[in-house]
Scaffold this motif. Structure first.
Motif, short mmCIF file in Angstrom:
data_model
loop_
_atom_site.label_atom_id
_atom_site.label_comp_id
_atom_site.label_asym_id
_atom_site.label_seq_id
_atom_site.Cartn_x
_atom_site.Cartn_y
_atom_site.Cartn_z
N LEU A 125 0.56 -1.06 0.18
CA LEU A 125 -0.06 -0.09 0.23
C LEU A 125 0.64 1.20 0.02
O LEU A 125 0.46 2.15 -1.08
N ASN A 128 2.69 2.09 -3.49
CA ASN A 128 2.10 2.07 -4.83
C ASN A 128 1.81 1.00 -5.69
O ASN A 128 1.31 0.83 -6.62
N LEU A 139 -3.95 -3.25 -8.91
CA LEU A 139 -3.81 -1.61 -7.86
C LEU A 139 -3.36 -2.35 -6.18
O LEU A 139 -4.37 -2.63 -5.79
N ASP A 141 -3.89 -0.50 -4.13
CA ASP A 141 -5.23 0.07 -3.26
C ASP A 141 -6.29 -1.09 -3.47
O ASP A 141 -7.75 -0.81 -3.03
N LYS A 142 -7.02 -1.71 -5.02
CA LYS A 142 -7.47 -2.93 -4.78
C LYS A 142 -7.88 -4.07 -4.69
O LYS A 142 -8.00 -4.63 -4.41
N ARG A 196 3.14 8.61 1.06
CA ARG A 196 1.85 7.25 1.70
C ARG A 196 1.91 7.11 2.89
O ARG A 196 2.96 6.38 3.85
N ALA A 198 1.06 3.32 5.53
CA ALA A 198 -0.29 2.05 5.46
C ALA A 198 0.49 1.55 6.67
O ALA A 198 1.33 1.72 7.50
N PHE A 207 -4.81 -0.99 5.96
CA PHE A 207 -5.38 0.68 5.20
C PHE A 207 -4.47 1.33 5.75
O PHE A 207 -2.88 1.79 6.25
N ARG A 208 -4.70 2.56 4.93
CA ARG A 208 -3.65 3.83 4.13
C ARG A 208 -4.37 4.84 5.95
O ARG A 208 -5.39 4.92 5.65
N LYS A 210 -4.99 8.34 6.49
CA LYS A 210 -5.81 9.78 5.61
C LYS A 210 -4.57 10.88 6.20
O LYS A 210 -4.12 11.37 6.25
N GLU A 213 -0.91 10.55 6.67
CA GLU A 213 -0.46 11.17 5.07
C GLU A 213 -0.56 12.88 4.98
O GLU A 213 0.19 13.58 5.35
#
Ligand SMILES: Cc1cc2nc3c(=O)[nH]c(=O)nc-3n(C[C@H](O)[C@H](O)[C@H](O)COP(=O)(O)OP(=O)(O)OC[C@H]3O[C@@H](n4cnc5c(N)ncnc54)[C@H](O)[C@@H]3O)c2cc1C
Length: 261
Positions: A125, A128, A139, A141-142, A196, A198, A207-208, A210, A213
């Motif tokens: 994560l 990237n 990716l 993220d998905k 980023r 994680a 999870f990231r 936020k 970040e």
């Protein structure tokens, strides 16, 4: 059921053709075999993918680092290419489990397994990453959907993981002293276009964060983390750590990571 057929294959096509019904891939066996032995999972066939040559090796370019799915944690930890391009990834691999686990376990197996306390998902994560399978590119993220669940479809094989080479990065983990799985692990990466963060070990899936970040994007320093408020709502609570303790340790690990960047 502990009875299964063991099949060893030498190419991806053969492996994916066999992976139907109750058959599954076997890489290092460090998660799959304990699950079978504890009767948490049962399969008709285990397809050994460790002899597929195309799934091993480490390739580096100025922009990315590509690691073959059956590359072991020990190989990543010892790799000069990894040490030079993304040293934090070598540190992460060196901190997984014990020598036996590092010499058997693979990056593809770790990511496919998606244990909520595993280390590599946080690297994917934060850096990237793109997961290359026999069918498509996904990716990071998905990719990580839920506890032990990913975007992989039945019979889909991870071939490699490609990480973006960051300007700076670091991983800090507060490990379970017995297994070395993360009670809290924080991976911070300053990429060319974004920053980023994680977190692993804290929720049912990586999870990231936020809030971290945002704070670190405007001021990349340990002091910027001080005023960030991390709520413990929804965090894991178990015999090792309460949800509140995990929330506190995210900031402690984030500061440690920033300081070692
Ligand atoms: C004592 C112990 C301590 C550990 N400590 C840590 C730790 O500190 N940190 C950490 O992150 N992990 C830890 N682990 C887990 C370890 O990293 C495993 O290597 C990893 O979870 C699974 O990798 P594997 O190659 O052994 O996969 P396997 O156990 O062979 O497979 C795991 C799952 O992934 C699937 N799979 C494997 N390869 C692929 C592929 N290429 N494509 C699609 N599906 C695939 C399999 O079908 C199976 O469902 C520990 C394990 C043990 C036993």
């Amino acid at each position: 059921m502990k009875n299964f057929n063991f099949k060893s294959v030498t190419n991806t096509k053969e492996a994916t053709k066999l992976a139907t019904g109750r058959a599954t891939f076997l890489a290092g066996g460090m998660s799959l075999i304990p699950a079978i032995k504890l009767r948490l999972a049962a399969y008709s066939d285990l397809i050994n993918i460790k002899k597929i040559k195309g799934l091993s090796g480490i390739k580096v370019s100025s922009k990315s680092l590509r690691i073959g799915a059956i590359t072991t944690h020990a190989e990543v930890a010892a790799s000069k290419e990894v040490g030079k391009s993304i040293p934090s990834l070598a540190v992460l691999a060196e901190g997984i489990g014990d020598p036996q686990v590092r010499n058997r376990g693979t990056i593809g197996g770790s990511i496919a397994n998606n244990d909520p306390a595993a280390d590599y998902p946080s690297a994917c994560l934060a850096l990237n990453a793109t997961i290359h399978t026999n069918k498509r590119k996904i990716l990071a993220d998905k990719f990580f959907k839920e506890m032990f669940e990913t975007d992989l479809k039945k019979g889909e094989l991870i071939e490699a993981v490609e990480f973006e080479v960051p300007e700076k990065s670091a991983y800090a983990k507060f490990p379970n002293p017995a297994s070395r799985y993360a009670i809290v692990g924080v991976y911070i990466a300053k990429l060319k276009k974004e920053l980023r963060v994680a977190v692993t070990g804290v929720e049912s899936v990586v999870f990231r964060c936020k809030k971290l970040e945002d704070a670190l994007s405007s001021n990349f320093s340990a002091s910027a983390i001080e005023n960030v408020n991390i709520s413990s709502k929804g965090f894991n609570a178990d015999i090792h750590a309460s949800a509140e303790y995990r929330a506190h340790m995210i900031k402690v690990m984030a500061k440690k990571a920033v300081s070692s960047c």
